[in-house]
Design an enzyme around this catalytic site. Structure first.
Site, mmCIF file in Angstrom:
data_model
loop_
_atom_site.group_PDB
_atom_site.id
_atom_site.type_symbol
_atom_site.label_atom_id
_atom_site.label_comp_id
_atom_site.label_asym_id
_atom_site.label_seq_id
_atom_site.Cartn_x
_atom_site.Cartn_y
_atom_site.Cartn_z
ATOM 1 N N THR A 18 0.891 -1.106 0.027
ATOM 2 C CA THR A 18 0.005 -0.093 -0.065
ATOM 3 C C THR A 18 0.804 1.113 -0.152
ATOM 4 O O THR A 18 0.163 2.231 -0.054
ATOM 5 C CB THR A 18 -0.794 0.097 1.106
ATOM 6 O OG1 THR A 18 -0.154 -0.119 2.353
ATOM 7 C CG2 THR A 18 -1.808 -1.146 1.134
ATOM 8 N N GLY A 19 2.289 1.238 0.106
ATOM 9 C CA GLY A 19 3.057 2.222 0.116
ATOM 10 C C GLY A 19 3.211 3.043 -1.454
ATOM 11 O O GLY A 19 2.635 2.505 -2.357
ATOM 12 N N VAL A 21 5.956 3.010 -3.433
ATOM 13 C CA VAL A 21 6.512 2.053 -4.278
ATOM 14 C C VAL A 21 5.547 0.817 -4.395
ATOM 15 O O VAL A 21 5.542 0.106 -5.661
ATOM 16 C CB VAL A 21 7.879 1.636 -3.721
ATOM 17 C CG1 VAL A 21 8.586 0.457 -4.717
ATOM 18 C CG2 VAL A 21 9.110 2.838 -3.529
ATOM 19 N N ARG A 46 -2.765 -1.697 9.997
ATOM 20 C CA ARG A 46 -3.655 -0.422 9.711
ATOM 21 C C ARG A 46 -4.250 -0.390 8.198
ATOM 22 O O ARG A 46 -5.200 0.094 8.057
ATOM 23 C CB ARG A 46 -2.803 0.882 10.150
ATOM 24 C CG ARG A 46 -1.891 1.304 9.266
ATOM 25 C CD ARG A 46 -1.350 2.725 9.488
ATOM 26 N NE ARG A 46 -0.149 3.122 8.675
ATOM 27 C CZ ARG A 46 1.046 2.717 9.196
ATOM 28 N NH1 ARG A 46 1.411 1.965 10.156
ATOM 29 N NH2 ARG A 46 2.037 3.171 8.240
ATOM 30 N N ARG A 109 21.894 -4.900 2.088
ATOM 31 C CA ARG A 109 22.705 -4.482 0.900
ATOM 32 C C ARG A 109 24.212 -4.756 1.175
ATOM 33 O O ARG A 109 24.983 -4.751 0.093
ATOM 34 C CB ARG A 109 22.260 -3.075 0.729
ATOM 35 C CG ARG A 109 21.147 -2.732 -0.009
ATOM 36 C CD ARG A 109 20.545 -1.316 -0.160
ATOM 37 N NE ARG A 109 19.390 -1.276 -0.812
ATOM 38 C CZ ARG A 109 18.786 0.031 -0.731
ATOM 39 N NH1 ARG A 109 19.153 1.053 0.106
ATOM 40 N NH2 ARG A 109 17.438 0.058 -1.111
ATOM 41 N N CYS A 139 17.639 3.825 -4.811
ATOM 42 C CA CYS A 139 16.941 4.515 -6.147
ATOM 43 C C CYS A 139 18.258 5.418 -6.824
ATOM 44 O O CYS A 139 18.128 5.447 -7.914
ATOM 45 C CB CYS A 139 15.683 5.012 -5.734
ATOM 46 S SG CYS A 139 15.829 6.472 -4.470
ATOM 47 N N GLN A 166 17.779 14.754 -6.098
ATOM 48 C CA GLN A 166 16.591 13.673 -6.035
ATOM 49 C C GLN A 166 15.336 14.469 -5.870
ATOM 50 O O GLN A 166 15.028 15.358 -5.141
ATOM 51 C CB GLN A 166 17.261 13.024 -4.590
ATOM 52 C CG GLN A 166 18.462 12.393 -4.715
ATOM 53 C CD GLN A 166 19.163 11.768 -3.546
ATOM 54 O OE1 GLN A 166 20.383 11.887 -3.250
ATOM 55 N NE2 GLN A 166 18.242 11.406 -2.422
ATOM 56 N N HIS A 264 14.592 10.989 -10.159
ATOM 57 C CA HIS A 264 15.676 11.504 -9.938
ATOM 58 C C HIS A 264 16.700 11.864 -11.176
ATOM 59 O O HIS A 264 16.698 11.276 -12.321
ATOM 60 C CB HIS A 264 16.857 10.324 -9.330
ATOM 61 C CG HIS A 264 16.278 10.034 -7.763
ATOM 62 N ND1 HIS A 264 15.341 10.742 -7.223
ATOM 63 C CD2 HIS A 264 16.398 8.930 -6.954
ATOM 64 C CE1 HIS A 264 15.240 10.197 -6.031
ATOM 65 N NE2 HIS A 264 15.668 9.192 -5.890
#
Length: 358
Positions: A18-19, A21, A46, A109, A139, A166, A264
């Site tokens: 739901t974000g 991205v 939520r 990462r 990104c 950015q 970006h």
């Protein structure tokens, strides 16, 4: 005739559906070849119960609990579009069930047992995942690395200087909402002409940014590290080295926030092991996967973030040989930070994994 699978199509779960991205990734799934069986959407409690459309089908969002991963196993993939602490907590839960976790957060990462992958550059690394996790880069790194990888393969990258410009959306919906609010406060005014006038109009709430973003640029992104570097700048440096397999590559990065909603941009100076011909470099970039060359300055044709927004490739232009070093090349690149920089990369990684079990 569509080929049949020897095994059932793998399941795909998206955590953080739901974000900002996540919303982009769900759209991408509806545009690409269908390699998936069951698709699950998972988010914080939520957001549980919301219904989202994927490939024309309405799917209810599940709360992030262990039950949400029931039935997942070898061959299945779980994409994490979540903060690092959430990924660090739940990715191992996924892998203990035999599924593969594809994580877009910073959580893994730096882990040498977790490949850091951009499919156009080092897609082969997907298969080497001893922890059952594959990470995607930041990104900013993702926006430039396909172009850099293609040039490195031809000339051998020797050192790199990058300045990023950015977009606010890299900070999620809070970033875009902050920029829109600030723009509404300064629109139609004469602000920006006197010391402090923009800061007074915007107020103390600058959202996820270190200073007002409207009518401004902010040369900071991340947390303070030693000698004045930011954590974001050091992350781009480390990720570029890992993806290109150049552990000692000299890299200097300056991260700058600009009042752009999506997309970006990066100014890149790349120095190589041998002399670079700008014309040949353009040919390499034209042929590079995931890259589109737009480089006719006389006609006003060069990449800008508003043109890159909503598209898949990295758009490269302003390609020119350095005036002072025949081994150096300067260029400008723009890419959709939500799409190319995160959602598309995670999707491509997941499809490579699914292909192993086809």
């Amino acid at each position: 005739m569509t080929p049949t699978r020897s095994t059932p199509a793998p399941a795909l779960a998206v955590v953080g559906a739901t974000g900002a991205v996540g919303s982009v990734l769900l759209g991408i799934l509806s545009q690409r070849a269908d390699v998936w069986g069951d698709i699950r959407l998972i988010a914080s409690p939520r957001s549980a119960g919301r219904v989202l459309a994927v490939r024309g089908e309405e799917i209810e969002v599940l709360a992030l609990t262990e039950d949400a991963f029931d039935g997942l196993g070898p061959g299945d993939v779980v994409i994490f579009l979540t903060p690092a602490d959430v990924s660090a907590r739940w990715a191992p839960v996924v892998t203990t069930r035999g599924a593969v976790a594809v994580d877009q957060s910073p959580a893994f990462r730096d882990d040498p047992k977790v490949p850091l992958v951009v499919p156009e550059v080092n897609g082969h690394a997907v298969r080497m995942r001893p922890r059952g996790i594959v990470a995607g880069p930041d990104c900013v790194t993702a926006s430039m690395i396909a172009a850099l990888g293609a040039l490195h393969a031809e000339y051998g990258l020797a050192d790199l200087v990058v300045s990023s410009y950015q977009a606010a959306s890299a900070a999620g919906r809070g970033g875009t909402e902050t920029l829109r609010r600030q723009m509404s406060l300064v629109a139609g005014t004469s602000l920006g002409e006197q010391p402090g006038d923009v800061r007074r109009a915007v107020g103390e709430d600058t959202g996820p940014f270190a200073a007002p973003l409207a009518l401004n640029v902010v040369p900071w992104s991340g947390e303070l590290r030693e000698d004045g570097w930011s954590s974001h700048e050091l992350a781009v440096r480390a990720e570029t080295r890992r993806i290109l397999d150049l552990a000692d590559l000299p890299i200097a990065v300056t991260c700058v926030q600009v009042p752009v909603l999506t997309g970006h941009s990066l100014s890149v100076r790349a120095r190589f092991e041998r002399e670079v011909d700008a014309g040949h470099a353009r040919e390499i970039l034209e042929a590079a996967p995931g890259v589109v060359l737009v480089d006719e300055p006389a006609a006003g044709e060069f990449p800008t973030p508003v043109d890159a927004a909503g598209t898949d490739p990295a758009w490269v232009g302003r390609v020119r040989a350095s005036l002072d070093d025949r081994r150096a090349l300067e260029f400008f690149v723009c890419a959709d930070n939500l799409r190319k920089g995160a959602a598309l990369n995670a999707t491509q990684i997941s499809e490579l994994i699914a292909g192993e079990f086809a």
